[in-house]
Design a protein around this motif. Structure first.
Motif, PDB file in Angstrom:
ATOM      1  N   ALA A 167       0.835  -1.205   0.000  1.00  0.00           N
ATOM      2  CA  ALA A 167       0.000   0.000   0.000  1.00  0.00           C
ATOM      3  C   ALA A 167       0.864   1.247   0.000  1.00  0.00           C
ATOM      4  CB  ALA A 167      -0.927   0.005   1.216  1.00  0.00           C
ATOM      5  N   ASP A 168       0.402   2.284  -0.715  1.00  0.00           N
ATOM      6  CA  ASP A 168       1.060   3.576  -0.659  1.00  0.00           C
ATOM      7  C   ASP A 168       0.751   4.251   0.683  1.00  0.00           C
ATOM      8  OD1 ASP A 168       2.336   3.517  -3.078  1.00  0.00           O
ATOM      9  OD2 ASP A 168       0.783   4.609  -4.165  1.00  0.00           O
ATOM     10  N   ALA A 169       1.467   5.320   0.966  1.00  0.00           N
ATOM     11  CA  ALA A 169       1.151   6.104   2.156  1.00  0.00           C
ATOM     12  C   ALA A 169      -0.231   6.733   1.971  1.00  0.00           C
ATOM     13  CB  ALA A 169       2.210   7.176   2.357  1.00  0.00           C
ATOM     14  N   GLY A 170      -0.972   6.822   3.064  1.00  0.00           N
ATOM     15  CA  GLY A 170      -2.303   7.392   2.957  1.00  0.00           C
ATOM     16  C   GLY A 170      -3.155   7.049   4.158  1.00  0.00           C
ATOM     17  N   PRO A 171      -4.472   7.046   3.983  1.00  0.00           N
ATOM     18  CA  PRO A 171      -5.390   6.798   5.102  1.00  0.00           C
ATOM     19  C   PRO A 171      -5.212   5.402   5.697  1.00  0.00           C
ATOM     20  CG  PRO A 171      -6.551   7.670   3.189  1.00  0.00           C
ATOM     21  CD  PRO A 171      -5.179   7.314   2.732  1.00  0.00           C
ATOM     22  N   HIS A 172      -5.622   5.250   6.933  1.00  0.00           N
ATOM     23  CA  HIS A 172      -5.729   3.965   7.626  1.00  0.00           C
ATOM     24  C   HIS A 172      -4.403   3.386   8.100  1.00  0.00           C
ATOM     25  CE1 HIS A 172      -9.964   3.783   6.559  1.00  0.00           C
ATOM     26  NE2 HIS A 172      -9.636   4.029   5.308  1.00  0.00           N
ATOM     27  N   GLY A 221      -4.349  -0.249   6.007  1.00  0.00           N
ATOM     28  CA  GLY A 221      -4.993   0.029   4.732  1.00  0.00           C
ATOM     29  C   GLY A 221      -4.622  -0.974   3.664  1.00  0.00           C
ATOM     30  N   VAL A 222      -5.623  -1.479   2.953  1.00  0.00           N
ATOM     31  CA  VAL A 222      -5.427  -2.473   1.894  1.00  0.00           C
ATOM     32  C   VAL A 222      -5.305  -1.768   0.549  1.00  0.00           C
ATOM     33  CG1 VAL A 222      -6.393  -4.508   0.767  1.00  0.00           C
ATOM     34  CG2 VAL A 222      -6.845  -4.101   3.191  1.00  0.00           C
ATOM     35  N   PRO A 223      -4.297  -2.084  -0.259  1.00  0.00           N
ATOM     36  CA  PRO A 223      -4.198  -1.458  -1.579  1.00  0.00           C
ATOM     37  C   PRO A 223      -5.466  -1.709  -2.402  1.00  0.00           C
ATOM     38  CG  PRO A 223      -2.181  -2.642  -1.052  1.00  0.00           C
ATOM     39  CD  PRO A 223      -3.173  -2.997   0.007  1.00  0.00           C
ATOM     40  N   LEU A 224      -5.956  -0.683  -3.063  1.00  0.00           N
ATOM     41  CA  LEU A 224      -7.182  -0.787  -3.841  1.00  0.00           C
ATOM     42  C   LEU A 224      -7.113  -1.906  -4.866  1.00  0.00           C
ATOM     43  CD1 LEU A 224      -9.937   0.267  -4.748  1.00  0.00           C
ATOM     44  CD2 LEU A 224      -8.751   2.038  -6.071  1.00  0.00           C
ATOM     45  N   VAL A 225      -5.961  -2.116  -5.463  1.00  0.00           N
ATOM     46  CA  VAL A 225      -5.841  -3.142  -6.503  1.00  0.00           C
ATOM     47  C   VAL A 225      -6.145  -4.538  -5.956  1.00  0.00           C
ATOM     48  CG1 VAL A 225      -3.349  -3.463  -6.166  1.00  0.00           C
ATOM     49  CG2 VAL A 225      -4.386  -4.040  -8.369  1.00  0.00           C
ATOM     50  N   ILE A 226      -5.864  -4.784  -4.684  1.00  0.00           N
ATOM     51  CA  ILE A 226      -6.166  -6.096  -4.098  1.00  0.00           C
ATOM     52  C   ILE A 226      -7.669  -6.331  -4.067  1.00  0.00           C
ATOM     53  CG2 ILE A 226      -6.127  -7.407  -1.931  1.00  0.00           C
ATOM     54  CD1 ILE A 226      -3.317  -6.472  -1.472  1.00  0.00           C
ATOM     55  N   LEU A 227      -8.437  -5.291  -3.740  1.00  0.00           N
ATOM     56  CA  LEU A 227      -9.883  -5.443  -3.742  1.00  0.00           C
ATOM     57  C   LEU A 227     -10.412  -5.634  -5.163  1.00  0.00           C
ATOM     58  CD1 LEU A 227     -10.883  -2.712  -1.132  1.00  0.00           C
ATOM     59  CD2 LEU A 227     -10.466  -5.145  -0.761  1.00  0.00           C
ATOM     60  N   LEU A 228      -9.843  -4.892  -6.118  1.00  0.00           N
ATOM     61  CA  LEU A 228     -10.296  -5.004  -7.503  1.00  0.00           C
ATOM     62  C   LEU A 228      -9.939  -6.347  -8.118  1.00  0.00           C
ATOM     63  CD1 LEU A 228      -9.293  -1.462  -8.857  1.00  0.00           C
ATOM     64  CD2 LEU A 228     -11.550  -2.223  -8.113  1.00  0.00           C
ATOM     65  N   ARG A 229      -8.755  -6.843  -7.802  1.00  0.00           N
ATOM     66  CA  ARG A 229      -8.256  -8.062  -8.448  1.00  0.00           C
ATOM     67  C   ARG A 229      -8.587  -9.325  -7.668  1.00  0.00           C
ATOM     68  NH1 ARG A 229      -2.015  -8.192  -8.348  1.00  0.00           N
ATOM     69  NH2 ARG A 229      -2.535  -8.738  -6.193  1.00  0.00           N
ATOM     70  N   GLN A 232      -2.625   1.668  -5.681  1.00  0.00           N
ATOM     71  CA  GLN A 232      -2.093   1.278  -4.384  1.00  0.00           C
ATOM     72  C   GLN A 232      -2.662   2.111  -3.235  1.00  0.00           C
ATOM     73  OE1 GLN A 232       2.232   0.907  -6.280  1.00  0.00           O
ATOM     74  NE2 GLN A 232       2.250   0.205  -4.153  1.00  0.00           N
ATOM     75  N   ARG A 233      -3.665   2.921  -3.527  1.00  0.00           N
ATOM     76  CA  ARG A 233      -4.279   3.757  -2.506  1.00  0.00           C
ATOM     77  C   ARG A 233      -4.855   2.884  -1.395  1.00  0.00           C
ATOM     78  NH1 ARG A 233      -8.873   5.519   0.716  1.00  0.00           N
ATOM     79  NH2 ARG A 233      -9.182   7.753   0.420  1.00  0.00           N
ATOM     80  N   PRO A 234      -4.521   3.155  -0.118  1.00  0.00           N
ATOM     81  CA  PRO A 234      -5.009   2.308   0.978  1.00  0.00           C
ATOM     82  C   PRO A 234      -6.526   2.446   1.160  1.00  0.00           C
ATOM     83  CG  PRO A 234      -3.127   3.648   1.670  1.00  0.00           C
ATOM     84  CD  PRO A 234      -3.598   4.200   0.368  1.00  0.00           C
ATOM     85  N   ILE A 235      -7.189   1.313   1.310  1.00  0.00           N
ATOM     86  CA  ILE A 235      -8.620   1.261   1.577  1.00  0.00           C
ATOM     87  C   ILE A 235      -8.798   0.594   2.938  1.00  0.00           C
ATOM     88  CG2 ILE A 235     -10.863   0.439   0.777  1.00  0.00           C
ATOM     89  CD1 ILE A 235      -9.510   2.425  -1.110  1.00  0.00           C
TER      90      ILE A 235
END
Length: 235
Positions: free
Chosen positions: A27-32, A36-44, A76-79
């Motif tokens: 994950a990139d730096a950001g929220p959570h 925080g889970v990288p967005l691509v993991i949820l998408l893929r 890689q935005r953290p979710i």
């Protein structure tokens, strides 16, 4: 800096299989924070909408994926907990919510519910001019007027409109409040606060929760106040 993360070392909240491969996306730096889970993991890996990071980047470049109302271009935005994911072209909407065991899961919601998100107040501080700033569990901040600030306390939860960024609902942390456990042995369980036991000194307060399965006790930091619209029963 590497863009990869060893699967065995990812937080327990990440919805990934740990023994299928050695690495996953970092994950990139950001929220959570680190959870925080990288967005691509949820998408893929979770939704299976894409097969690769390249496909994820293509979808994001078309502003077809919104997080809390904002178009996201970084795969890689953290979710994290209570984020709202909207897939505009598909007309699909999800809330990130902890399931049993504490793994983050996607709960389908309708378009109206996707217009706002829940946040737990972690800090309350004074800002220049005398107003107050509420810092939420994911690092987001909301400003409130001084004459309204007394009603908000740490451990309370608020609902923030994704477009206006204004507070549209407020849930007080108190006995009788509906809560969910977001960490620990009882993560994912929902119930009402039966008792708050204040611990003297530096130790954590403990909370007794009355739930359908007979109830449980956990530390105060592990619970978040919600209402029935945030339990996943609305659909």
């Amino acid at each position: 800096m590497t863009n990869h993360q060893k699967r065995l070392a990812v937080p327990n909240s990440w919805p990934v299989e740990r023994k299928t491969d050695t690495f996953t996306v970092k994950a990139d730096a950001g929220p959570h924070g680190e959870s925080g889970v990288p967005l691509v993991i949820l998408l893929r890996d979770v939704l299976e909408y894409v097969d690769s990071r390249k496909e994820a980047r293509y979808a994001l470049n078309h502003d077809s994926v919104l997080v809390n109302g904002d178009a996201i271009s970084d795969e890689q935005r953290p979710i994290g907990m209570f984020d709202i994911l909207a897939f505009v072209e598909r007309e699909e909407y999800y809330r990130v919510f902890p399931d049993e065991g504490g793994r983050l899961a996607l709960t389908p919601i309708d378009e109206d519910a996707a217009g706002s998100r829940l946040g737990k107040i972690e800090e309350k501080t004074t800002v220049t001019g005398g107003d107050f700033q509420l810092t939420l569990h994911d690092g987001a901040t909301v400003h409130v007027d001084a004459d309204e600030a007394d009603q908000y306390s740490t451990k309370d939860s608020i609902v923030v409109d994704n477009e206006s960024k204004e507070i549209v609902a407020h849930f007080t942390y108190e006995e009788g409040a509906l809560v969910t456990a977001v960490a620990g042995q009882h993560a994912g369980s929902v119930g009402t606060i039966d008792d708050i036991d204040v611990t003297l000194g530096s130790g954590s307060n403990t909370v007794t929760i009355d739930a359908d399965d007979g109830g449980f006790e956990t530390v105060e930091e592990y619970v978040v106040v919600i209402d029935e619209n945030f339990t996943g029963d609305e659909e």
